[in-house]
Design a protein around this motif. Sequence first.
Motif, mmCIF file in Angstrom:
data_model
loop_
_atom_site.group_PDB
_atom_site.id
_atom_site.type_symbol
_atom_site.label_atom_id
_atom_site.label_comp_id
_atom_site.label_asym_id
_atom_site.label_seq_id
_atom_site.Cartn_x
_atom_site.Cartn_y
_atom_site.Cartn_z
ATOM 1 N N HIS A 103 11.083 7.550 6.040
ATOM 2 C CA HIS A 103 10.771 7.484 4.617
ATOM 3 C C HIS A 103 9.268 7.424 4.360
ATOM 4 O O HIS A 103 8.719 8.226 3.653
ATOM 5 C CB HIS A 103 11.480 6.291 4.006
ATOM 6 C CG HIS A 103 11.439 6.286 2.517
ATOM 7 N ND1 HIS A 103 12.044 7.265 1.775
ATOM 8 C CD2 HIS A 103 10.848 5.455 1.647
ATOM 9 C CE1 HIS A 103 11.830 7.020 0.490
ATOM 10 N NE2 HIS A 103 11.108 5.934 0.389
ATOM 11 N N VAL A 104 8.607 6.457 4.945
ATOM 12 C CA VAL A 104 7.187 6.307 4.616
ATOM 13 C C VAL A 104 6.242 6.484 5.806
ATOM 14 O O VAL A 104 5.037 6.479 5.623
ATOM 15 C CB VAL A 104 6.883 4.945 3.943
ATOM 16 C CG1 VAL A 104 7.488 4.911 2.554
ATOM 17 C CG2 VAL A 104 7.356 3.780 4.776
ATOM 18 N N HIS A 105 6.755 6.611 6.996
ATOM 19 C CA HIS A 105 5.851 6.785 8.141
ATOM 20 C C HIS A 105 6.023 8.163 8.773
ATOM 21 O O HIS A 105 6.041 8.303 9.995
ATOM 22 C CB HIS A 105 6.083 5.693 9.189
ATOM 23 C CG HIS A 105 5.626 4.339 8.739
ATOM 24 N ND1 HIS A 105 5.731 3.221 9.531
ATOM 25 C CD2 HIS A 105 5.051 3.928 7.590
ATOM 26 C CE1 HIS A 105 5.247 2.171 8.876
ATOM 27 N NE2 HIS A 105 4.838 2.581 7.686
ATOM 28 N N ALA A 106 6.125 9.164 7.925
ATOM 29 C CA ALA A 106 6.436 10.507 8.416
ATOM 30 C C ALA A 106 5.387 11.036 9.385
ATOM 31 O O ALA A 106 5.683 11.835 10.259
ATOM 32 C CB ALA A 106 6.587 11.452 7.230
ATOM 33 N N PRO A 148 0.807 -1.226 0.000
ATOM 34 C CA PRO A 148 0.000 0.000 0.000
ATOM 35 C C PRO A 148 0.843 1.281 0.000
ATOM 36 O O PRO A 148 0.334 2.355 -0.290
ATOM 37 C CB PRO A 148 -0.822 -0.103 1.290
ATOM 38 C CG PRO A 148 -0.031 -0.997 2.179
ATOM 39 C CD PRO A 148 0.698 -1.958 1.281
ATOM 40 N N HIS A 149 2.139 1.168 0.308
ATOM 41 C CA HIS A 149 2.984 2.365 0.309
ATOM 42 C C HIS A 149 3.326 2.818 -1.102
ATOM 43 O O HIS A 149 3.688 3.955 -1.321
ATOM 44 C CB HIS A 149 4.325 2.101 1.015
ATOM 45 C CG HIS A 149 4.190 1.638 2.418
ATOM 46 N ND1 HIS A 149 4.090 0.316 2.751
ATOM 47 C CD2 HIS A 149 4.143 2.321 3.586
ATOM 48 C CE1 HIS A 149 3.999 0.200 4.056
ATOM 49 N NE2 HIS A 149 4.022 1.395 4.594
ATOM 50 N N TYR A 150 3.292 1.872 -2.028
ATOM 51 C CA TYR A 150 3.805 2.201 -3.367
ATOM 52 C C TYR A 150 2.794 1.849 -4.454
ATOM 53 O O TYR A 150 3.078 1.062 -5.351
ATOM 54 C CB TYR A 150 5.129 1.460 -3.621
ATOM 55 C CG TYR A 150 6.170 1.785 -2.585
ATOM 56 C CD1 TYR A 150 6.796 3.031 -2.570
ATOM 57 C CD2 TYR A 150 6.507 0.866 -1.609
ATOM 58 C CE1 TYR A 150 7.730 3.346 -1.601
ATOM 59 C CE2 TYR A 150 7.463 1.172 -0.630
ATOM 60 C CZ TYR A 150 8.064 2.416 -0.633
ATOM 61 O OH TYR A 150 8.983 2.732 0.319
ATOM 62 N N ASN A 197 2.629 5.682 12.392
ATOM 63 C CA ASN A 197 2.421 4.389 11.740
ATOM 64 C C ASN A 197 0.996 4.286 11.184
ATOM 65 O O ASN A 197 0.025 4.373 11.934
ATOM 66 C CB ASN A 197 2.685 3.267 12.750
ATOM 67 C CG ASN A 197 2.747 1.920 12.079
ATOM 68 O OD1 ASN A 197 1.871 1.580 11.290
ATOM 69 N ND2 ASN A 197 3.786 1.154 12.373
ATOM 70 N N PRO A 198 0.862 4.106 9.866
ATOM 71 C CA PRO A 198 -0.484 4.121 9.268
ATOM 72 C C PRO A 198 -1.204 2.763 9.265
ATOM 73 O O PRO A 198 -2.350 2.701 8.825
ATOM 74 C CB PRO A 198 -0.189 4.550 7.824
ATOM 75 C CG PRO A 198 1.165 3.989 7.538
ATOM 76 C CD PRO A 198 1.922 3.965 8.844
ATOM 77 N N HIS A 199 -0.557 1.699 9.762
ATOM 78 C CA HIS A 199 -1.154 0.358 9.570
ATOM 79 C C HIS A 199 -2.153 0.028 10.669
ATOM 80 O O HIS A 199 -2.033 -0.967 11.376
ATOM 81 C CB HIS A 199 -0.045 -0.683 9.459
ATOM 82 C CG HIS A 199 0.964 -0.308 8.409
ATOM 83 N ND1 HIS A 199 0.604 -0.119 7.092
ATOM 84 C CD2 HIS A 199 2.288 -0.039 8.483
ATOM 85 C CE1 HIS A 199 1.683 0.232 6.390
ATOM 86 N NE2 HIS A 199 2.718 0.306 7.215
ATOM 87 N N VAL A 200 -3.147 0.914 10.780
ATOM 88 C CA VAL A 200 -4.062 0.897 11.924
ATOM 89 C C VAL A 200 -5.067 -0.248 11.914
ATOM 90 O O VAL A 200 -5.745 -0.496 12.906
ATOM 91 C CB VAL A 200 -4.843 2.233 12.003
ATOM 92 C CG1 VAL A 200 -3.880 3.412 12.153
ATOM 93 C CG2 VAL A 200 -5.712 2.435 10.761
ATOM 94 N N TYR A 220 10.053 -7.231 8.940
ATOM 95 C CA TYR A 220 10.773 -6.549 7.872
ATOM 96 C C TYR A 220 10.559 -5.041 7.992
ATOM 97 O O TYR A 220 11.479 -4.250 7.997
ATOM 98 C CB TYR A 220 10.277 -7.041 6.500
ATOM 99 C CG TYR A 220 10.994 -6.344 5.361
ATOM 100 C CD1 TYR A 220 12.249 -6.779 4.948
ATOM 101 C CD2 TYR A 220 10.430 -5.229 4.735
ATOM 102 C CE1 TYR A 220 12.930 -6.117 3.935
ATOM 103 C CE2 TYR A 220 11.103 -4.577 3.724
ATOM 104 C CZ TYR A 220 12.355 -5.011 3.330
ATOM 105 O OH TYR A 220 13.030 -4.353 2.334
ATOM 106 N N HIS A 221 9.269 -4.685 8.145
ATOM 107 C CA HIS A 221 8.852 -3.279 8.148
ATOM 108 C C HIS A 221 8.014 -3.080 9.416
ATOM 109 O O HIS A 221 7.591 -4.046 10.037
ATOM 110 C CB HIS A 221 8.012 -3.071 6.881
ATOM 111 C CG HIS A 221 7.309 -1.757 6.759
ATOM 112 N ND1 HIS A 221 7.957 -0.614 6.385
ATOM 113 C CD2 HIS A 221 6.002 -1.405 6.939
ATOM 114 C CE1 HIS A 221 7.079 0.382 6.332
ATOM 115 N NE2 HIS A 221 5.895 -0.076 6.673
ATOM 116 N N GLU A 222 7.745 -1.836 9.759
ATOM 117 C CA GLU A 222 6.911 -1.584 10.947
ATOM 118 C C GLU A 222 5.441 -1.835 10.602
ATOM 119 O O GLU A 222 4.581 -0.967 10.764
ATOM 120 C CB GLU A 222 7.104 -0.148 11.439
ATOM 121 C CG GLU A 222 8.530 0.219 11.829
ATOM 122 C CD GLU A 222 9.018 -0.508 13.089
ATOM 123 O OE1 GLU A 222 8.178 -1.109 13.805
ATOM 124 O OE2 GLU A 222 10.234 -0.500 13.337
HETATM 125 ZN ZN LIG Z 1 4.365 1.154 6.513
#
Ligand SMILES: [Zn+2]
Length: 485
Positions: A311-314, A239-241, A317-320, A382-384
Amino acid sequence: MTMPMTTSMSIMIGSQKAHFPQTRPPTTLMSTAHLRPPAFSANRSSPCRVTFSDESETTTAQSKKNWTYTKSRAQGPADTLPHTYAFDHARRIGARRTRLSPVSSAADAMRDEYKVEHYPSTITPTAERANSGFGRTPLKLGRGSLTHVETDAQVYLQPIMSLGTYAATRNNWGRAMLLKPLAWAIWGAPLAVLVMVEPSPAVAEVRIFACEPEWAALASEIGGDAVSVYAGTHGRQDPHYIRMRPSLIEHVRRADVLFCTGAGLEDGWLPVLLQLGASASLQHGQPGHLIASEHVRLLDPPSVVDRRPRHVHAEGNPHVQLLPENIGYMASELARRLVVIDPENTETYRQQLSAFQERWRGASAGWMERSSRLAGMPVVAYHESWAYLYEWTGIRQAAAIERLPGVPPTVSHLQEVLELARSAGARAILRAPYEPTKGMEWLSDRAGIPIVELPFTVGGLEGVDNLFDLFDVTLALLEEVHDQY
Ligand SMILES: [Zn+2]
């Protein structure tokens, strides 16, 4: 009424014959001009024969008075009467293939006549009844998702009358043949009348565009039959890209509700999409603009103290979606919005919300209970991706393979992760379905722990078809890690 931009090709199977007397020269040209349907009558006793009256051929009759087309079966076989033509009925069945024109630029995409879907072409069955060489009535039935809801079902009834000239000739065996290609080229189109019947849906559905599958799933739970839901991404996409694609513009343009995560997750594509396609009712501040991160507590929020580049969680954390109570909050918020947008279905939304909340509360209690034995279990990610999952299960992340969210690992960072994993006694490396395995495999080999793929969202793994499955399957996989490793 908007029409799709299409190119079409028809394949017809059938036949049409002309009979004319042996005394005629082998090739005859006829001029026709019909400004009204030809007066013809079908002879009941010979259902395949149509006869013309003089008045159907006004123009022709003026120029070639010896051509008369009055004929009926009762007068005798057509072939024996000089200067008399009769045309058979023709019934044909076939298929019409329609291709949609691609959108080639953003400017094109904004033009109303462009209709873009995932399906580049469609096949439409057609049936055609030709009364004669002069008139025909095609019937085309279309069904499918060619251009979205408005044109999901189409019936075309298209009477066509001829204007121009066509030729008839006789082959070596004395049988009459219409020279179709010639006739085809100059026929029809100028006087074609198109009648289009579009069955409209009995109830206008609220169209919901969900950026991620979890919100699409929730929208279906709360909206039920009163809404139609489109998910902009699927469960195995990162979903980030997400890349912009024309079909997204089309769906956003038609949407009444936009339901997304926010917190920067869709920054790469959603702002452009809203600019290109969305109506005023979808813009920020409107009931149709629903962003989850504005309604739940974000973990890992940016702080003034921590100035590391993210980089992507400015924005946090969006993975709510992996915290059950967040799903509950968003269910209520969505229902509130739907009631404003579609007040007629207020009762429906209320009932569906309360039914969902009851099930969700029950299921959540069960998940909490099951999760208690996972508390404290160390893992590597791997990622948050799993911050919200850790929040309620108590699972502890020893290290992340990415140096920072969105920043891939270096060799020295991987070494550090290995040390951390070993010292913490990490039990598994958690992986979202789209995350790269390279660093994980390296770590898995050296630390001797498995890579465990969790669904992350609805559709992330096979069999995860709704939000209940998402949590059931995630927990079951984590329990397996706990019990086996
Ligand atoms: Zn993320």
